[in-house]
Design an enzyme around this catalytic site. Structure first.
Site, PDB file in Angstrom:
ATOM      1  N   LYS A 561      14.646  -6.556 -52.525  1.00  0.00           N
ATOM      2  CA  LYS A 561      13.182  -7.099 -52.730  1.00  0.00           C
ATOM      3  C   LYS A 561      12.903  -8.060 -51.468  1.00  0.00           C
ATOM      4  CE  LYS A 561      14.686  -9.270 -56.760  1.00  0.00           C
ATOM      5  NZ  LYS A 561      13.647  -8.727 -57.670  1.00  0.00           N
ATOM      6  N   LYS A 673      12.825  -0.274 -62.043  1.00  0.00           N
ATOM      7  CA  LYS A 673      13.416   0.812 -61.606  1.00  0.00           C
ATOM      8  C   LYS A 673      15.138   1.059 -61.473  1.00  0.00           C
ATOM      9  CE  LYS A 673       9.762   0.581 -58.239  1.00  0.00           C
ATOM     10  NZ  LYS A 673       9.248  -0.234 -56.856  1.00  0.00           N
TER      11      LYS A 673
END
Ligand code: 376
Length: 829
Positions: A561, A673
């Site tokens: 991220k 995800k």
């Protein structure tokens, strides 16, 4: 299909779907589009010939879609977003067309591999992270749900910067994503609009006494449309992503040329074209602000002019019905200048009354908020705003005047409330508050996860919630299972489909059926095998990229991220060092082997985030090369995390790190995800983690840390991170090591800012959550020792992820906010 005289069918080379036709079509495009024979073709030529072959098969559907929407007088969703983080198109389009296998065979017949051709495609990195990727998932779902929609955005010439790691540090490179050509877009020079900037306004009155304002700008730029077809999954609906590119306006700025200043005119031309040159990384500097405001206004003005064109010329309707034709969604405040721009277009350019224009504007727009971080709430200083958009500032004042009058009626003696709700911040340096504008000018406002919406209505937008609670709702984010399972995890896709059929691809709640197999030993073994194979494949890739050898049998513990202190990559590092110290103090200790994978970009001017990357790589250096560790712990930082790397990373993860300080991650979508690909989550009660845990069951989720309320209370009481340091010897050792240069070859200065922040401020409460995190990680390791139990939990995670499909999210927006219905498209093909 054409019928020849002898009745055999001949497929058209541009639409046929048989292997023989695809093979011919590739050769045809290689020759007539690329101007090459296969023998002299580069890898990129191969990719382009295949891409054009796929694009040909989208165009018929695209034209049929436009026709069907016009014929049905469709209501259209216009998703306005400064970012669309699309990822590569080829594989996705092949999946949606149902042509992966025929194309694989066609490419085979050239002695090439489809997987290599797919790998050749670069990605349009037209976004920073979560917000941009969400927009991409949403336009995929809209097309798959057969909802008439246009995505409007900016065609940046340079997308998000590339990241290299040199000596452990992030180094940025420019992303020239258009250099090798973009076969997916169509240039539409006939869709060009003028966008004006600067200058001043003059008011006038006609003979009837009607008052009007004329804006005399001092500069103008042209916006040209580039359209990318967005095909839905196994349907003909092909929507448009329309991105605007800036072009110099000859008529406006070539005045200099008349005066003989040719070079000056060329310079102006270059300045104009700068507007869509580069995507801003999410770290606003003062110098970039003017261009960023120009960018936002640029794409919003083009988009609204385009919508007016559609309404008047294509739909043959009047502007009175504008809000009945269009549902405009504002993806954060970045496009919120649309509210003032639509008012300007209706009132100044189309002579509508203020009241009618306001009614239409409010009914057109809805606003999604994506962050509670105070530094991310957009404001523009008044002088800057006035110099770029003088007319819009007047309109905003007028909107404000009407609005504050209503507030005053409701709360007669509450001047503080009035000041807080004003579109203009009058405290300190005066500025325009875009979130306030977005709330006032929209009929619906939403957050992106339950907790986020709760906090939004209780804090940042509390006054607006009090004023009109009926506007507010939650729309928990979702991600598209086509890209994030089918495309990126073919092994898991095959196993799931074998057991429950294909319907889950468009109805993710069907995954529930997998629960029936969670205790089936054979199924558990196969599920485990799929994950192991994914890990083996990616271990080989990671070795290639980083030179670090990974053990596919170890627990793959992954955090990918954007780098930000609130996301707490540093807390993850504290855990790694804790494990390392356990080994160092007893090298024969029985410890679960783990591979720690990191990926993510730091904003170029975000010093602390860049220092965290350096620390990760420094710890990696030490841990990976220590004989006592003996390969039981490995740490890798995968450079340049992007959509393409996401395809590799999510399917190989065993453990998903979702460890933000509670209350700060609006939703997260990476968390979804990972879980959809069978990773278990270690996480805080933050963003969508809370809802993921609710869905998968608390026994299948590793929870730790303070709640948002506890975080707020602790801060209120006066948080002292040193208490935790003084009272926890294990934690103390870790911090002392970082401080004393244990991971920086004795350099005690290098990581001082990180330790300093943790000991003296610790804004994101890492030390308060440290022990709870370590305990949860120990539980992760214990669970891992029982591989069948782990796999069972993995199966249940996937089985219960139905809610987090972007199809579900889009359906909720369609029903509650946009009031749009599907239109199915029959293709003439
Ligand atoms: C910016 C964030 C901060 C400051 C400026 C920005 C400019 C552009 C884009 C930004 N990105 C986001 O705000 C963003 O990506 N927010 C994320 O949105 C996701 C989708 O809703 C959420 O899942 C994430 O929690 C949120 O952080």
């Amino acid at each position: 299909m054409k019928q020849s005289k002898n009745q055999s069918t001949i497929e058209d080379d541009r639409t046929g779907e048989s292997v023989a036709t695809l093979t011919r079509a590739i050769a045809d495009n290689m020759f007539y589009v690329q101007g090459k024979f296969p023998a002299t073709a580069t890898e990129n030529d191969d990719y382009l010939a295949v891409a054009y072959t796929v694009r040909d098969r989208l165009l018929r559907r695209w034209i049929d879609t436009t026709e069907a929407y016009i014929k049905n007088d469709a209501r259209l969703v216009c998703y306005l977003s400064a970012e669309f983080l699309l990822g590569p198109h080829l594989h996705n389009n092949l999946i949606n067309l149902g042509l992966v296998e025929p194309m694989r065979k066609a490419v085979d017949s050239y002695g090439k591999k489809l997987d290599d051709i797919i790998e050749q495609e670069g990605e349009p990195g037209l976004g920073n992270g979560g917000l941009g990727r969400l927009a991409a998932c949403y336009i995929d779902s809209l097309a798959s749900l057969q909802i008439p929609a246009i995505g409007y955005g900016i065609r940046y010439e340079y997308g998000i910067f590339g990241q290299q790691i040199k000596d452990g540090w992030q180094v940025e490179t420019t992303d020239k994503w258009l250099n090798l050509g973009n076969p997916w877009e169509l240039h539409r020079p006939e869709r060009t609009y003028e966008v004006k900037y600067g200058g001043h306004t003059e008011s006038q009155q006609d003979e009837q006494g009607n008052f009007s304002v004329r804006w005399i700008p001092n500069h103008a730029v042209m916006g040209v449309a580039y359209d990318t077809p967005i095909l839905g999954y196994k349907v003909n609906n092909t929507n448009i992503l329309r991105l605007w590119s800036a072009q110099a306006s000859e008529s406006f700025d070539f005045q200099d040329f008349n005066a003989g200043d040719y070079m000056g005119a060329v310079r102006d031309k270059m300045d104009s074209e700068n507007i869509t040159k580069v995507l801003y990384p999410n770290d606003e500097h003062e110098q970039g602000k003017r261009l960023r405001l120009q960018q936002q206004y640029f794409f919003v003005s083009c988009s609204l002019q385009d919508m007016i064109f559609i309404q008047l010329e294509l739909a043959n309707d009047t502007l009175d019905n504008f809000h009945k034709r269009f549902a405009g969604q504002l993806n954060d405040t970045h496009p919120s200048i649309a509210i003032a721009e639509l008012m300007r277009l209706l009132v100044d350019e189309h002579d509508m009354s203020w009241d009618q224009a306001w009614d239409i504007t409010r009914h057109t727009f809805a606003y999604t908020n994506h962050t509670l971080l105070p530094e991310a709430l957009e404001t523009w200083s008044l002088p800057l705003f006035k110099s770029v958009l003088p007319r819009h500032l007047e309109i905003i004042y007028e909107i404000n005047r009407h609005f504050l009058k209503q507030v005053k009626e409701r709360y007669p003696d509450d001047n503080e409330r009035l000041a807080r709700m004003s579109l203009i911040d009058e405290t300190g340096e005066k500025s325009v508050r875009m979130a306030n504008l977005a709330c006032v000018g929209s009929h619906a406002v939403n957050g992106v996860a339950e907790l986020h919406t709760e906090l939004l209505t209780a804090t940042v937008l509390n006054d607006f919630y009090d004023f009109s609670p009926e506007k507010f709702s939650n729309k928990t984010n979702g991600v598209t299972p086509r890209r994030w399972i089918v495309l990126s995890n073919p092994r898991l896709t095959a196993l799931i489909t074998e057991k429950i059929g294909k319907s889950w691809i468009t109805d993710l709640s069907q995954l529930k059926q997998l629960e029936a197999f969670a205790d089936d030993a054979k199924f558990i073994a196969r599920w485990h095998q799929v994950k192991l194979q994914n890990k083996q494949e990616q271990a080989a890739f990671a070795f290639n990229q980083t030179g670090v050898e990974l053990n596919p049998e170890s627990l793959f513990d992954v955090q990918v991220k954007r780098l930000h202190e609130y996301k707490r990559q540093l807390l993850n590092v504290l855990h790694i060092i804790t494990l390392y110290n356990r080994i160092k103090s007893d090298p024969s200790i029985d410890i679960v082997p783990r591979t720690f994978v990191f990926g993510g970009k730091a904003a170029p001017s975000y010093f602390m985030a860049k220092l965290i990357i350096k620390l990760i790589n420094s710890v990696a250096d030490r841990v990976n090369n220590d004989a006592d560790v003996a390969g039981r712990l490995k740490v890798v930082f995968i450079p340049n995390f992007n959509v393409k790397l996401g395809h590799r990373v999510y399917p190989m993860a065993d453990l998903s790190e979702q460890i933000s300080t509670a209350g700060l991650e609006a939703s997260g979508t990476g968390n979804m995800k990972f879980s959809m690909n069978g990773a278990l989550t270690i996480g805080t009660l933050d963003g969508a983690n809370i809802e993921i845990r609710e869905e998968v069951g608390k026994e299948n989720f590793f929870l730790f840390g303070l709640t948002a309320q506890e975080v707020a209370d602790l801060k209120e009481q006066g948080y002292n991170p040193r208490d935790y340091y003084d009272n926890n010897a294990v934690l103390k050792l870790v911090l002392d090591q970082i401080r004393e240069g244990y991971f920086s070859k004795g350099d005690a200065n290098l990581f001082m800012p990180l330790v300093d922040e943790l000991l003296n401020h610790d804004q994101y409460l890492l030390l308060a959550d440290y022990q709870s995190y370590i305990d949860a990680q120990d539980k992760v390791s214990e669970t891992w020792r029982n591989q069948d139990l782990w796999t069972r939990m993995s199966i249940l995670n996937v089985a219960r992820m139905g809610k987090f499909s972007s199809d579900r999210a889009m359906q909720e927006y369609c029903e509650d906010i946009w009031k749009v219905k599907p239109i199915s498209v029959a293709s003439a093909k």
